[in-house]
Motif scaffolding. Sequence first.
Motif, PDB file in Angstrom:
ATOM      1  N   PRO A  40       2.478   1.853 -14.847  1.00 26.84           N
ATOM      2  CA  PRO A  40       3.869   1.252 -14.504  1.00 26.84           C
ATOM      3  C   PRO A  40       4.356   2.022 -13.252  1.00 26.84           C
ATOM      4  O   PRO A  40       4.503   3.263 -13.485  1.00 26.84           O
ATOM      5  CB  PRO A  40       4.598   1.362 -15.597  1.00 26.84           C
ATOM      6  CG  PRO A  40       3.964   2.181 -16.632  1.00 26.84           C
ATOM      7  CD  PRO A  40       2.471   2.501 -16.156  1.00 26.84           C
ATOM      8  N   ALA A  41       4.854   1.542 -12.279  1.00 26.03           N
ATOM      9  CA  ALA A  41       5.508   2.373 -11.271  1.00 26.03           C
ATOM     10  C   ALA A  41       6.948   2.863 -11.536  1.00 26.03           C
ATOM     11  O   ALA A  41       7.258   3.735 -11.031  1.00 26.03           O
ATOM     12  CB  ALA A  41       5.607   1.383  -9.930  1.00 26.03           C
TER      13      ALA A  41
ATOM     14  N   ILE B 256       9.249  -4.637 -14.211  1.00 24.93           N
ATOM     15  CA  ILE B 256       8.619  -3.414 -13.772  1.00 24.93           C
ATOM     16  C   ILE B 256       7.152  -3.479 -13.197  1.00 24.93           C
ATOM     17  O   ILE B 256       6.245  -4.288 -13.554  1.00 24.93           O
ATOM     18  CB  ILE B 256       8.215  -2.687 -15.030  1.00 24.93           C
ATOM     19  CG1 ILE B 256       9.721  -2.373 -15.566  1.00 24.93           C
ATOM     20  CG2 ILE B 256       7.740  -1.151 -14.955  1.00 24.93           C
ATOM     21  CD1 ILE B 256      10.603  -1.185 -14.936  1.00 24.93           C
ATOM     22  N   GLU B 257       7.098  -3.086 -11.924  1.00 18.52           N
ATOM     23  CA  GLU B 257       5.847  -3.386 -11.213  1.00 18.52           C
ATOM     24  C   GLU B 257       4.601  -2.435 -11.857  1.00 18.52           C
ATOM     25  O   GLU B 257       4.744  -1.272 -12.221  1.00 18.52           O
ATOM     26  CB  GLU B 257       6.140  -2.601  -9.841  1.00 18.52           C
ATOM     27  CG  GLU B 257       4.699  -2.656  -8.816  1.00 18.52           C
ATOM     28  CD  GLU B 257       5.095  -1.957  -7.425  1.00 18.52           C
ATOM     29  OE1 GLU B 257       5.979  -1.437  -7.358  1.00 18.52           O
ATOM     30  OE2 GLU B 257       3.955  -1.832  -6.813  1.00 18.52           O
ATOM     31  N   MET B 258       3.502  -3.363 -12.146  1.00 15.28           N
ATOM     32  CA  MET B 258       2.289  -2.521 -12.625  1.00 15.28           C
ATOM     33  C   MET B 258       1.372  -2.411 -11.441  1.00 15.28           C
ATOM     34  O   MET B 258       0.952  -3.197 -10.632  1.00 15.28           O
ATOM     35  CB  MET B 258       1.647  -3.133 -13.838  1.00 15.28           C
ATOM     36  CG  MET B 258       2.474  -3.589 -14.950  1.00 15.28           C
ATOM     37  SD  MET B 258       3.352  -2.096 -15.532  1.00 15.28           S
ATOM     38  CE  MET B 258       1.860  -1.702 -16.749  1.00 15.28           C
ATOM     39  N   ARG B 259       0.956  -0.834 -11.135  1.00 13.59           N
ATOM     40  CA  ARG B 259      -0.051  -0.946 -10.110  1.00 13.59           C
ATOM     41  C   ARG B 259      -1.428  -0.326 -10.314  1.00 13.59           C
ATOM     42  O   ARG B 259      -1.788  -0.327 -11.451  1.00 13.59           O
ATOM     43  CB  ARG B 259       0.616   0.354  -9.264  1.00 13.59           C
ATOM     44  CG  ARG B 259       1.917  -0.192  -8.629  1.00 13.59           C
ATOM     45  CD  ARG B 259       2.414   1.143  -7.722  1.00 13.59           C
ATOM     46  NE  ARG B 259       1.463   1.267  -6.595  1.00 13.59           N
ATOM     47  CZ  ARG B 259       1.565   0.493  -5.442  1.00 13.59           C
ATOM     48  NH1 ARG B 259       2.370  -0.400  -5.308  1.00 13.59           N
ATOM     49  NH2 ARG B 259       0.667   0.964  -4.482  1.00 13.59           N
TER      50      ARG B 259
ATOM     51  N   GLU C 157       0.780  -1.362   0.202  1.00 15.35           N
ATOM     52  CA  GLU C 157       0.019  -0.114   0.164  1.00 15.35           C
ATOM     53  C   GLU C 157       0.710   1.222  -0.029  1.00 15.35           C
ATOM     54  O   GLU C 157       0.205   2.341   0.020  1.00 15.35           O
ATOM     55  CB  GLU C 157      -0.842   0.138   1.153  1.00 15.35           C
ATOM     56  CG  GLU C 157      -1.882  -1.131   1.194  1.00 15.35           C
ATOM     57  CD  GLU C 157      -3.166  -0.998   0.159  1.00 15.35           C
ATOM     58  OE1 GLU C 157      -3.466   0.077   0.280  1.00 15.35           O
ATOM     59  OE2 GLU C 157      -3.233  -2.021  -0.279  1.00 15.35           O
ATOM     60  N   MET C 158       1.968   0.967  -0.123  1.00 15.71           N
ATOM     61  CA  MET C 158       3.054   2.233   0.000  1.00 15.71           C
ATOM     62  C   MET C 158       3.122   3.066   1.192  1.00 15.71           C
ATOM     63  O   MET C 158       3.137   4.410   0.924  1.00 15.71           O
ATOM     64  CB  MET C 158       2.877   3.046  -1.317  1.00 15.71           C
ATOM     65  CG  MET C 158       3.561   2.069  -2.426  1.00 15.71           C
ATOM     66  SD  MET C 158       3.273   3.120  -4.098  1.00 15.71           S
ATOM     67  CE  MET C 158       4.123   4.317  -4.083  1.00 15.71           C
ATOM     68  N   ARG C 159       2.618   2.333   2.259  1.00 14.29           N
ATOM     69  CA  ARG C 159       2.921   3.289   3.679  1.00 14.29           C
ATOM     70  C   ARG C 159       4.243   3.267   4.146  1.00 14.29           C
ATOM     71  O   ARG C 159       4.526   4.228   4.675  1.00 14.29           O
ATOM     72  CB  ARG C 159       2.016   2.506   4.724  1.00 14.29           C
ATOM     73  CG  ARG C 159       0.570   2.236   4.493  1.00 14.29           C
ATOM     74  CD  ARG C 159      -0.290   1.696   5.312  1.00 14.29           C
ATOM     75  NE  ARG C 159      -1.608   1.549   4.919  1.00 14.29           N
ATOM     76  CZ  ARG C 159      -2.784   2.410   4.882  1.00 14.29           C
ATOM     77  NH1 ARG C 159      -2.455   3.601   5.125  1.00 14.29           N
ATOM     78  NH2 ARG C 159      -3.806   2.041   4.241  1.00 14.29           N
TER      79      ARG C 159
ATOM     80  N   VAL D 158      -4.073   6.241 -10.925  1.00 14.91           N
ATOM     81  CA  VAL D 158      -4.158   7.288 -12.032  1.00 14.91           C
ATOM     82  C   VAL D 158      -5.450   7.980 -12.115  1.00 14.91           C
ATOM     83  O   VAL D 158      -5.589   9.351 -12.444  1.00 14.91           O
ATOM     84  CB  VAL D 158      -3.671   6.777 -13.426  1.00 14.91           C
ATOM     85  CG1 VAL D 158      -3.902   7.566 -14.466  1.00 14.91           C
ATOM     86  CG2 VAL D 158      -2.507   5.949 -13.386  1.00 14.91           C
ATOM     87  N   ARG D 159      -6.546   7.242 -11.997  1.00 16.99           N
ATOM     88  CA  ARG D 159      -7.810   7.678 -11.962  1.00 16.99           C
ATOM     89  C   ARG D 159      -8.427   8.672 -10.895  1.00 16.99           C
ATOM     90  O   ARG D 159      -9.372   9.394 -10.972  1.00 16.99           O
ATOM     91  CB  ARG D 159      -9.206   6.589 -12.215  1.00 16.99           C
ATOM     92  CG  ARG D 159      -9.013   5.651 -13.338  1.00 16.99           C
ATOM     93  CD  ARG D 159      -9.925   4.801 -13.219  1.00 16.99           C
ATOM     94  NE  ARG D 159      -9.835   3.539 -14.335  1.00 16.99           N
ATOM     95  CZ  ARG D 159      -9.556   2.532 -13.928  1.00 16.99           C
ATOM     96  NH1 ARG D 159      -9.820   2.146 -12.709  1.00 16.99           N
ATOM     97  NH2 ARG D 159      -9.560   1.558 -14.972  1.00 16.99           N
TER      98      ARG D 159
END
Length: 355
Positions: free
Chosen positions: A320-321, A294-297, A49-51, A302-303
């Motif tokens: 892509p991150a 390459i990580e796709m998130r 979750e990118m905390r 984006v929305r």
Amino acid sequence: MAQGGREVALEVFCWEKDHLLLLDQSKLPLEVDYIACCSHHDVAEAIREMRVRGAPAIGVAAAFGIALAAFKYSPESKDSLEDFLFEAAKVLKETRPTAVNLVWALERMLEVYQKRLKEKPLDEVRTGLLEAARQILADQKARDDKIASFGATLIPEKANILTYCNTGALATGGLGTALGVIVRAHEEGKRVHVYVPETRPVLQGARLTVWELREKGIPFTLITDNMAGYLFSRGEIDLVIVGADRIAANGDFANKIGTYSLAVLAFHHQRPFYVAAPVSTFDLGIASGEDIPIEMRNPDEVRMIQGTPITDSQCPVLNPAFDVTPHELVSGFITEKGVIKPPFESLASFLENPF
Ligand code: MRU
């Protein structure tokens, strides 16, 4: 963070008795909050979750995740402790595929277990793994310090610097990599001014780098990501410094999506483009950038902006991150072992035997 005019250093990682407190970077700068991680699953979720984010910080978090797994392990379990720790490492490794520091830190932790702790009683394994995670964090702090010192020698007395994403204390738990270089140059009395692209979709530049630069009293200007070309064309950028998530054996490297465009601009405008990263970010097992995963998130990043929809909720999206910058565009890698300049053919031997 400034509180009542006082500088308060915030720790990214705090261990409390039997759990890890993580500074929740997804809420910064509007809210300073810590989340409690009581198991490796909690840490995995926080990374996903990118905390907690930034390649070295992800590695440190994963190391604490292995220690937490040992604390969670029950001797009554049908799995052996060894199997449980290896399974925890697998769960943590799958969270974000690009940053190689994650794999590096997990391998260190499993090696400590196998070489020093395997035959020890559970209590000793727990304290031993906790100590190993703390050591990875302490080593990262020491590495950041060296990167900052080597990197600062490359910064002129007066410079307009373009950086990207967030590569500061929040991204490593120490001083930072690319941002650490800028901080050190500022501390040495150099007159630096930083252009900070906001870094869509998750806004690490606008939210985190701005926050860190303000804390340090370093002059900066926030720009949207599409303003960099405008600045280059007007001669407003003297050099670029970014971080990296994985550097291949030939010097191609992955970093936050948008880094490649900045490298092309720097090359076209004949400005130095430096990459600051610890040795743990080099993946010499990978020949070139083509092999970097390459990580796709989640498309919703984006929305939406910070959870607020900005378009059709179903519109097709690419997210892509990271992107890969070819080594031909790199003026030098700033590591804790020194600065490596092109050509990068001897990168592997430099990392083993610097100078
Ligand atoms: O997706 P993030 O925020 O983890 O991406 C971070 C970056 O791309 C950083 O530039 C990189 O990890 C280097 S951090 C010292």
